[in-house]
Design an enzyme around this catalytic site. Structure first.
Site, PDB file in Angstrom:
ATOM      1  N   LYS A  22       0.848  -1.213   0.000  1.00 34.37           N
ATOM      2  CA  LYS A  22       0.000   0.000   0.000  1.00 34.37           C
ATOM      3  C   LYS A  22       0.875   1.250   0.000  1.00 34.37           C
ATOM      4  O   LYS A  22       0.675   2.160  -0.804  1.00 34.37           O
ATOM      5  CB  LYS A  22      -0.891  -0.011   1.244  1.00 34.37           C
ATOM      6  CG  LYS A  22      -1.534   1.330   1.555  1.00 34.37           C
ATOM      7  CD  LYS A  22      -2.413   1.301   2.780  1.00 34.37           C
ATOM      8  CE  LYS A  22      -1.712   1.569   4.090  1.00 34.37           C
ATOM      9  NZ  LYS A  22      -1.435   2.978   4.398  1.00 34.37           N
ATOM     10  N   ASN A  23       1.835   1.298   0.920  1.00 32.55           N
ATOM     11  CA  ASN A  23       2.582   2.545   1.093  1.00 32.55           C
ATOM     12  C   ASN A  23       3.616   2.788  -0.009  1.00 32.55           C
ATOM     13  O   ASN A  23       4.179   3.871  -0.094  1.00 32.55           O
ATOM     14  CB  ASN A  23       3.232   2.583   2.481  1.00 32.55           C
ATOM     15  CG  ASN A  23       2.181   2.782   3.564  1.00 32.55           C
ATOM     16  OD1 ASN A  23       1.034   3.105   3.268  1.00 32.55           O
ATOM     17  ND2 ASN A  23       2.564   2.562   4.811  1.00 32.55           N
ATOM     18  N   CYS A 123      -5.168  12.576  12.951  1.00 27.41           N
ATOM     19  CA  CYS A 123      -5.794  11.275  12.782  1.00 27.41           C
ATOM     20  C   CYS A 123      -5.626  10.470  14.063  1.00 27.41           C
ATOM     21  O   CYS A 123      -4.995  10.931  15.010  1.00 27.41           O
ATOM     22  CB  CYS A 123      -5.252  10.545  11.565  1.00 27.41           C
ATOM     23  SG  CYS A 123      -3.674   9.804  11.852  1.00 27.41           S
ATOM     24  N   ARG A 128       0.050  14.657  13.171  1.00 30.26           N
ATOM     25  CA  ARG A 128       0.802  14.341  11.943  1.00 30.26           C
ATOM     26  C   ARG A 128       0.966  15.604  11.092  1.00 30.26           C
ATOM     27  O   ARG A 128       0.286  15.783  10.083  1.00 30.26           O
ATOM     28  CB  ARG A 128       0.105  13.213  11.166  1.00 30.26           C
ATOM     29  CG  ARG A 128       0.092  11.933  11.963  1.00 30.26           C
ATOM     30  CD  ARG A 128      -0.592  10.817  11.234  1.00 30.26           C
ATOM     31  NE  ARG A 128       0.197  10.259  10.164  1.00 30.26           N
ATOM     32  CZ  ARG A 128      -0.232   9.305   9.346  1.00 30.26           C
ATOM     33  NH1 ARG A 128      -1.461   8.827   9.481  1.00 30.26           N
ATOM     34  NH2 ARG A 128       0.537   8.839   8.391  1.00 30.26           N
ATOM     35  N   ASP A 321       4.295   0.665  12.085  1.00 28.94           N
ATOM     36  CA  ASP A 321       3.087   0.028  11.540  1.00 28.94           C
ATOM     37  C   ASP A 321       2.907  -1.406  12.040  1.00 28.94           C
ATOM     38  O   ASP A 321       1.930  -2.073  11.676  1.00 28.94           O
ATOM     39  CB  ASP A 321       3.119   0.049  10.001  1.00 28.94           C
ATOM     40  CG  ASP A 321       2.984   1.466   9.463  1.00 28.94           C
ATOM     41  OD1 ASP A 321       2.553   2.351  10.213  1.00 28.94           O
ATOM     42  OD2 ASP A 321       3.325   1.682   8.282  1.00 28.94           O
ATOM     43  N   ARG A 413      -8.868  -0.420   4.616  1.00 34.23           N
ATOM     44  CA  ARG A 413      -8.071   0.645   3.988  1.00 34.23           C
ATOM     45  C   ARG A 413      -6.715   0.122   3.568  1.00 34.23           C
ATOM     46  O   ARG A 413      -6.144   0.612   2.593  1.00 34.23           O
ATOM     47  CB  ARG A 413      -7.854   1.784   4.991  1.00 34.23           C
ATOM     48  CG  ARG A 413      -9.078   2.616   5.251  1.00 34.23           C
ATOM     49  CD  ARG A 413      -8.696   3.811   6.068  1.00 34.23           C
ATOM     50  NE  ARG A 413      -7.460   4.380   5.537  1.00 34.23           N
ATOM     51  CZ  ARG A 413      -6.622   5.139   6.229  1.00 34.23           C
ATOM     52  NH1 ARG A 413      -6.869   5.421   7.472  1.00 34.23           N
ATOM     53  NH2 ARG A 413      -5.533   5.618   5.663  1.00 34.23           N
TER      54      ARG A 413
HETATM   55  N1  EPU Z   1       6.484  14.577  11.021  1.00 42.13           N
HETATM   56  C1  EPU Z   1       6.758  15.890  11.293  1.00 42.13           C
HETATM   57  N2  EPU Z   1       6.653  16.804  10.272  1.00 42.13           N
HETATM   58  C2  EPU Z   1       6.313  16.444   9.003  1.00 42.13           C
HETATM   59  C3  EPU Z   1       6.049  15.087   8.738  1.00 42.13           C
HETATM   60  C4  EPU Z   1       6.146  14.172   9.765  1.00 42.13           C
HETATM   61  O1  EPU Z   1       7.070  16.262  12.430  1.00 42.13           O
HETATM   62  O2  EPU Z   1       6.250  17.315   8.126  1.00 42.13           O
HETATM   63  C5  EPU Z   1       6.593  13.578  12.101  1.00 42.13           C
HETATM   64  C6  EPU Z   1       5.294  12.804  12.319  1.00 42.13           C
HETATM   65  O3  EPU Z   1       4.412  13.498  13.194  1.00 42.13           O
HETATM   66  C7  EPU Z   1       5.786  11.494  12.886  1.00 42.13           C
HETATM   67  C8  EPU Z   1       7.105  11.288  12.160  1.00 42.13           C
HETATM   68  O4  EPU Z   1       7.494  12.577  11.684  1.00 42.13           O
HETATM   69  O5  EPU Z   1       6.038  11.638  14.260  1.00 42.13           O
HETATM   70  C9  EPU Z   1       7.052  10.320  10.997  1.00 42.13           C
HETATM   71  O6  EPU Z   1       5.959  10.669  10.138  1.00 42.13           O
HETATM   72  P1  EPU Z   1       6.012  10.390   8.589  1.00 42.13           P
HETATM   73  O7  EPU Z   1       5.857  11.672   7.856  1.00 42.13           O
HETATM   74  O8  EPU Z   1       7.194   9.546   8.260  1.00 42.13           O
HETATM   75  O9  EPU Z   1       4.694   9.550   8.376  1.00 42.13           O
HETATM   76  P2  EPU Z   1       3.837   9.555   7.045  1.00 42.13           P
HETATM   77  O10 EPU Z   1       4.730   9.763   5.897  1.00 42.13           O
HETATM   78  O11 EPU Z   1       2.687  10.464   7.210  1.00 42.13           O
HETATM   79  C10 EPU Z   1       4.079   7.021   6.479  1.00 42.13           C
HETATM   80  C11 EPU Z   1       3.145   5.860   6.297  1.00 42.13           C
HETATM   81  C12 EPU Z   1       2.565   5.472   7.640  1.00 42.13           C
HETATM   82  C13 EPU Z   1       3.724   5.089   8.549  1.00 42.13           C
HETATM   83  C14 EPU Z   1       4.715   6.256   8.655  1.00 42.13           C
HETATM   84  C15 EPU Z   1       5.954   5.929   9.459  1.00 42.13           C
HETATM   85  C16 EPU Z   1       2.301   6.139   4.079  1.00 42.13           C
HETATM   86  C17 EPU Z   1       1.171   6.457   3.187  1.00 42.13           C
HETATM   87  N3  EPU Z   1       2.091   6.245   5.376  1.00 42.13           N
HETATM   88  O12 EPU Z   1       3.299   8.081   7.039  1.00 42.13           O
HETATM   89  O13 EPU Z   1       1.750   4.336   7.418  1.00 42.13           O
HETATM   90  O14 EPU Z   1       3.244   4.786   9.833  1.00 42.13           O
HETATM   91  O15 EPU Z   1       5.133   6.656   7.351  1.00 42.13           O
HETATM   92  O16 EPU Z   1       6.603   4.833   8.912  1.00 42.13           O
HETATM   93  O17 EPU Z   1       3.361   5.765   3.621  1.00 42.13           O
HETATM   94  C18 EPU Z   1      -0.023   2.862   7.850  1.00 42.13           C
HETATM   95  O18 EPU Z   1       0.238   2.311   6.781  1.00 42.13           O
HETATM   96  O19 EPU Z   1      -0.796   2.378   8.704  1.00 42.13           O
HETATM   97  C19 EPU Z   1       0.619   4.150   8.154  1.00 42.13           C
HETATM   98  C20 EPU Z   1       0.144   4.971   9.080  1.00 42.13           C
END
Ligand code: EPU
Length: 447
Positions: A22-23, A123, A128, A321, A413
């Site tokens: 998915k990701n 969420c 996030r 995850d 999802r």
């Molecule tokens: N963060 C910031 N600022 C930003 C972005 C992130 O402070 O601009 C913080 C977040 O709050 C968090 C950390 O950095 O504490 C990591 O967040 P990240 O941005 O890496 O998460 P994401 O990209 O929104 C993806 C996956 C998530 C997975 C996370 C961590 C996708 C679509 N989603 O989310 O997947 O948990 O990376 O590996 O790739 C899931 O599949 O269930 C899921 C939530």
């Protein structure tokens, strides 16, 4: 709304095939916005999140369709093609359903020079923010402002820049994806420091390179991108889903089963093998043939589970995850352990639900503290998010008697037919429409 009825106690046995990631699929689908010509993606799983992103892309003037993949019986390929490049609005209605929709921001700015994308909002797994995405895009020359819950951006042509993606909790996965995509069409050279090393980011880089992008360092914390003028039509096969694979591995362990998983990439599961082996599970990596080698994983009957602490961290650390599923697994290990989440320190909504099954588990800051080994008994459970749903399914499979898990739309999802896969392995699990409160109550305990 659907629910699951799970009657625990059946060891899982047999062979199961893991779906595409998915990701990896979501950012790669978003990257199609930048490709002049047709994109064909094999291995995209059938998931609610994929449908939502397809709708986002359609509102952005992309044609998205699924067709049977030549030479395969059951696989289908997703085809994506530009239809109308004047559209640039990703509305709140769609983005609020799935945060990964934010991945269209970089491609829109890079290719169309304009983007109006709803802020994704909070969420159930915690705060996030997207500040790192926005800071990086501004460094590439986009003019961004926030207005009435939308990010509004314009850019003539993005310019390469040196960008540090370190945030308070490490890097950002979709932030790295957004900037990697945007930098691909920017003029000149971009360096992304503290970039995510997740296999899904590497798959995105492979996709972009196959379309003509110039990217060095994928899989390391420093990505160097030399901008190109355009991207060409491309066919790409999505990597298999390491989180689904690990969830199935834990399902096999928690039921004391014997399961063979295929369509896996064992290198992506290093921290999971380490944790499972330390906890006493019997895991085996199998490689067969050479052109290309076929990888499988066998989970066989093991010794009784031992408590083992994990801390969720960015790749190659133990994935956040899988934190909820590991917590569920540790309720079966006699003794005490702690499961910490350094990526999403508030991702613990599964804890009170596991306690409903009789587990002794509580939250302490960014940790779940588990005193494992108490018997689990079936109960009414409520899924709160995607991975928490999977944790509840695992625990219910190990519990005595019947559990009812509601709001499993969260599970749909991100897991392709998980109920069908588990049932094929012998799990006593049934999907029903949640239209009758009475018929789905598990038996009440005696006073
Ligand atoms: N963060 C910031 N600022 C930003 C972005 C992130 O402070 O601009 C913080 C977040 O709050 C968090 C950390 O950095 O504490 C990591 O967040 P990240 O941005 O890496 O998460 P994401 O990209 O929104 C993806 C996956 C998530 C997975 C996370 C961590 C996708 C679509 N989603 O989310 O997947 O948990 O990376 O590996 O790739 C899931 O599949 O269930 C899921 C939530």
């Amino acid at each position: 709304m659907d629910l699951f009825i799970v009657r625990g106690g059946s060891p899982l046995r047999g062979r199961v095939s893991v779906s595409g990631s998915k990701n990896a699929s979501l950012p790669i689908m978003a990257a199609s916005i930048m490709v002049d010509g047709e994109v064909t993606l094999e291995g995209v799983p059938h998931l609610a999140d994929v449908t939502t992103l397809s709708q986002v892309l359609q509102t952005l003037g992309m044609k998205v369709s699924r067709r049977p993949s030549p030479g395969t019986d059951s696989q289908s390929a997703v085809e994506i093609l530009i239809d109308d490049e004047t559209r640039c609005v990703a509305s709140y209605e769609l983005v609020r359903r799935m945060r990964a929709s934010i991945c269209v921001l970089g491609p829109l700015l890079a290719k169309r020079g304009r983007a109006v994308v709803s802020l994704p909002g909070g969420c159930n797994i915690g705060d996030r923010p997207i500040d790192l995405h926005l800071r990086g895009l501004a460094a590439l020359g986009a003019e961004l402002r926030l207005e009435r819950g939308y990010v509004i951006g314009v850019a003539k042509r993005l310019r390469g820049a040196d960008i540090d993606l370190a945030g308070p909790r490490g890097s950002t996965v979709t932030g790295t994806a957004n900037l990697l995509m945007a930098a691909t069409l920017a003029k000149g050279r971009t360096v992304l420091r503290h970039a995510s090393c997740e296999p899904e980011v590497v798959d995105l880089a492979r996709f972009l390179c196959a379309a003509g992008a110039k990217i060095d360092g994928a899989g390391t914390a420093t990505l160097e991108i030399t901008g190109v003028e355009g991207l060409e039509p491309v066919r790409h096969h999505i990597i298999s889903d390491r989180i689904e694979a690990a969830t199935l591995m834990m399902a096999a362990v928690i039921t004391g089963g014997d399961v063979l998983l295929d369509n896996v990439i064992t290198e992506h599961l290093g921290s999971v093998f380490e944790a499972l082996q330390a906890a006493g599970a019997n895991t085996e990596r199998i490689t067969e043939g050479s052109d290309p080698p076929r990888q499988e994983i066998r989970i066989g009957p093991g010794s009784p589970l031992r408590p083992f602490d994990v801390a969720a961290n960015p790749y190659p650390g133990f994935p956040t995850d899988l934190q909820a599923q590991w917590t569920a697994l540790m309720t079966r290990a006699v003794g005490r352990c702690r499961v910490r989440d350094d990526v999403f320190p508030d991702r613990f909504l599964h804890v009170p639900e596991l306690a409903r099954l009789g587990a002794n588990v509580s939250r302490s800051g960014s940790c779940a503290v588990i005193h494992g080994g108490l018997p689990l008994r079936g109960a009414n459970l409520m899924a709160s998010d995607l991975r928490a749903s999977a944790a509840l399914v695992l625990a219910a499979l190990a519990a005595e008697g019947e559990s009812v898990i509601r709001r499993i739309y969260h599970l749909d999802r991100g897991y392709e037919r998980l109920d069908a896969k588990l049932a094929a392995l012998g799990a006593d699990l049934e999907r029903r429409t949640d239209d009758s409160e009475i018929t789905v109550l598990p038996p009440l305990p005696a006073a």
